[in-house]
Design an enzyme around this catalytic site. Structure first.
Site, PDB file in Angstrom:
ATOM      1  N   TYR A 161       0.798  -1.157  -0.077  1.00  0.00           N
ATOM      2  CA  TYR A 161       0.018   0.104   0.015  1.00  0.00           C
ATOM      3  C   TYR A 161       0.806   1.141  -0.012  1.00  0.00           C
ATOM      4  O   TYR A 161       0.118   2.430   0.141  1.00  0.00           O
ATOM      5  CB  TYR A 161      -0.756  -0.107   1.242  1.00  0.00           C
ATOM      6  CG  TYR A 161      -1.435  -1.378   1.610  1.00  0.00           C
ATOM      7  CD1 TYR A 161      -2.470  -1.842   0.902  1.00  0.00           C
ATOM      8  CD2 TYR A 161      -1.254  -1.906   2.789  1.00  0.00           C
ATOM      9  CE1 TYR A 161      -3.319  -2.927   1.059  1.00  0.00           C
ATOM     10  CE2 TYR A 161      -1.824  -3.187   3.002  1.00  0.00           C
ATOM     11  CZ  TYR A 161      -2.864  -3.833   2.298  1.00  0.00           C
ATOM     12  OH  TYR A 161      -3.356  -4.625   2.799  1.00  0.00           O
ATOM     13  N   CYS A 208      14.599 -10.598  -2.794  1.00  0.00           N
ATOM     14  CA  CYS A 208      14.851  -9.960  -4.261  1.00  0.00           C
ATOM     15  C   CYS A 208      13.993  -9.461  -5.012  1.00  0.00           C
ATOM     16  O   CYS A 208      13.482  -9.883  -6.095  1.00  0.00           O
ATOM     17  CB  CYS A 208      15.658 -11.267  -4.895  1.00  0.00           C
ATOM     18  SG  CYS A 208      16.835 -12.100  -3.890  1.00  0.00           S
TER      19      CYS A 208
HETATM   20  N1  LLP Z   1     -14.592  -5.872   9.585  1.00  0.00           N
HETATM   21  C1  LLP Z   1     -14.508  -6.356   8.372  1.00  0.00           C
HETATM   22  C2  LLP Z   1     -15.399  -7.061   7.612  1.00  0.00           C
HETATM   23  C3  LLP Z   1     -13.216  -6.136   7.684  1.00  0.00           C
HETATM   24  O1  LLP Z   1     -13.144  -6.644   6.424  1.00  0.00           O
HETATM   25  C4  LLP Z   1     -12.156  -5.438   8.319  1.00  0.00           C
HETATM   26  C5  LLP Z   1     -10.781  -5.237   7.669  1.00  0.00           C
HETATM   27  C6  LLP Z   1     -12.482  -5.117   9.550  1.00  0.00           C
HETATM   28  C7  LLP Z   1     -13.564  -5.306  10.143  1.00  0.00           C
HETATM   29  C8  LLP Z   1     -11.243  -4.514  10.454  1.00  0.00           C
HETATM   30  O2  LLP Z   1     -10.904  -3.319   9.764  1.00  0.00           O
HETATM   31  P1  LLP Z   1      -9.661  -2.272  10.750  1.00  0.00           P
HETATM   32  O3  LLP Z   1     -10.382  -1.725  11.919  1.00  0.00           O
HETATM   33  O4  LLP Z   1      -8.822  -3.027  11.147  1.00  0.00           O
HETATM   34  O5  LLP Z   1      -9.568  -1.281   9.764  1.00  0.00           O
HETATM   35  N2  LLP Z   1      -4.335  -5.310   5.238  1.00  0.00           N
HETATM   36  C9  LLP Z   1      -4.768  -3.650   5.270  1.00  0.00           C
HETATM   37  C10 LLP Z   1      -6.236  -3.702   5.783  1.00  0.00           C
HETATM   38  C11 LLP Z   1      -7.161  -4.581   5.498  1.00  0.00           C
HETATM   39  C12 LLP Z   1      -8.461  -4.450   6.101  1.00  0.00           C
HETATM   40  C13 LLP Z   1      -9.457  -5.401   5.802  1.00  0.00           C
HETATM   41  N3  LLP Z   1     -10.730  -5.479   6.311  1.00  0.00           N
HETATM   42  C14 LLP Z   1      -3.625  -2.817   6.005  1.00  0.00           C
HETATM   43  O6  LLP Z   1      -2.718  -3.359   6.263  1.00  0.00           O
HETATM   44  O7  LLP Z   1      -3.832  -1.479   5.963  1.00  0.00           O
END
Ligand code: LLP
Length: 414
Positions: free
Chosen positions: A316, A342
């Protein structure tokens, strides 16, 4: 309040010097602060104290058993997206009756597992899923409690890969189709309607998109209630952002005030699925400088952590603050902080001014969320160890993987 601070010129996790953790457990290593996790959970929960609510921590943000166990002890529920996460919650002592199951692609087997564990609710994302759930529940002789995840078509103003509530995204059911799906659900014998919900994206730094999404969901909820489809809860998903650099995301209290204000006097329980906001600042990635390379255009600090350990910068272009564990002496040069993998996309940070020597330790800050949980074995790199600090104690909560573990399931041709 941060639980990672300099004391006598050296960065500590609570009362433990990070250098001591590196000596004992090696690097790369994720280090968490128990007080930070507890503090974040308690503050988030307290922000909603005046409202009937359930916090369902989003397991995907950090699914390490010790983290889940800590939240379970604090009374948290869980938001899961796979059978694997279901098993983690159970292994960590989580209460299945406080589990909501999200995700667009639940398999029949995952549904069976969740039904037999007795989860609180399936967040259904399509008609096909609803019909499959009915079949699976009938076979199992159970009733599945459901909530429809609607797609409110609201722009969360975040990175496009983590925006989920726009009509072009794969998630949820369009508002237009939701009433029809509820009518269908009402006809099914093994499905019982419990709520409605949405999740519009992650790392949101403003309240307005949350408010707009909730308004749309509540408008639908009111229409359904008027048709005699009674709902018990509204699930607002997760998504509350944290400060990585200079963002100013809403404080928990402000977020809570806006959501509960929108909810008004409706008799709906509020379900929340925070991930990042509870764990992001509670963890760092500790890494050691292997080499310093002074190129013609750029200086590189090659460290022993890489994109397989922390994927967010590569995926990202995410920003994580980088601190020298032994304070540094000021001055320094501008470095690209890169790993041994790599690929030119293997960077943890760009253009950071640091005074470095080979062998120095660095802390990649705010790595508690989507760090370890997204890590991989690319380049046959065993995944990092994890340590949870509690005051003056440092507990190893996951041993570093070994290469033989990585190869254990592979089979040579005859
Ligand atoms: N609920 C659902 C249905 C979700 O899909 C997600 C995150 C959450 C809750 C929690 O969201 P949060 O509060 O953590 O924003 N890998 C990415 C973030 C992907 C989020 C996916 N869904 C990153 O590293 O920024």
């Amino acid at each position: 309040m941060t639980h990672f601070r300099y004391q006598n010129g050296e960065l500590h996790a609570e009362a433990v010097p990070l250098s001591r953790i590196a000596e004992r457990h090696g690097t790369p290593c994720y280090v968490y602060s128990r007080a930070a996790l507890t503090g974040a959970y308690r503050a988030f929960d307290a922000a909603f104290a005046g409202t009937d609510h359930l916090v369902c921590y989003a397991v995907k943000a950090n699914s390490t058993l010790a983290v889940l166990n800590l939240f379970a002890r604090l009374g948290s529920g869980f938001d899961i997206v796979s059978g694997g996460e279901m098993q983690r919650v159970l292994a960590a002592g989580g209460d299945p009756r406080k589990v909501v199951f999200s995700g667009v692609g639940k398999s029949a087997e995952e549904m069976r597992q969740a039904l037999s564990a007795g989860i609180l609710c399936f967040n259904v994302e399509s008609e096909g899923e609803l019909l499959r759930l009915e079949r699976v529940a009938a076979q199992a002789g159970r009733t599945a409690t459901v909530s429809v995840r609607v797609n409110p078509d609201v722009d969360p103003r975040t990175h496009p890969y983590i925006a989920t509530g726009l009509k072009q995204n794969k998630f949820g059911v369009p508002c237009r189709d939701a009433p029809g799906l509820y009518r269908k659900a009402r006809e099914l014998r093994h499905v019982s309607v419990a709520g409605i919900g949405c999740h519009i994206g992650s790392q949101l730094t403003e309240v307005a998109p949350f408010a707009a999404a909730l308004d749309r969901v509540l408008e639908l909820a009111d229409r359904l209630q008027a048709e005699g489809i009674a709902l018990g809860h509204v699930d607002v998903g997760g998504g509350l952002g944290i400060r990585y650099r200079d963002e100013s995301p809403p404080a928990f209290d402000e977020y809570a005030r806006v959501l509960t204000g929108r909810l008004g006097r409706r008799a709906l329980k509020l379900v929340l699925e925070p991930g990042r906001a509870l764990v992001g600042h509670a963890g760092i990635l500790l890494t050691r400088v292997e080499y310093l390379k002074h190129g013609t255009e750029k200086n590189f600090a090659v460290v022993d952590a890489a994109m397989n350990d922390l994927m967010r910068p590569a995926l990202y272009e995410a920003y994580h603050e980088v601190l020298a564990v032994s304070g540094g002496s000021g001055g320094g040069r501008e470095y690209e902080i890169v790993g041994p993998v790599c690929e030119s996309g293997d960077f943890l940070a760009h253009a950071r001014t640091l005074a470095l020597r080979e062998g120095d330790l660095l802390a990649i800050m705010a790595a508690g969320a989507y760090g370890m949980s997204m890590s991989s074995n690319y380049n046959t790199r065993p995944r990092a160890a994890e340590v949870m600090v509690d005051g003056a104690l440092a507990h190893l909560v996951r041993e570093r993987e070994t290469v033989s573990e990585l190869m254990a399931r592979e089979i040579l041709l005859p």
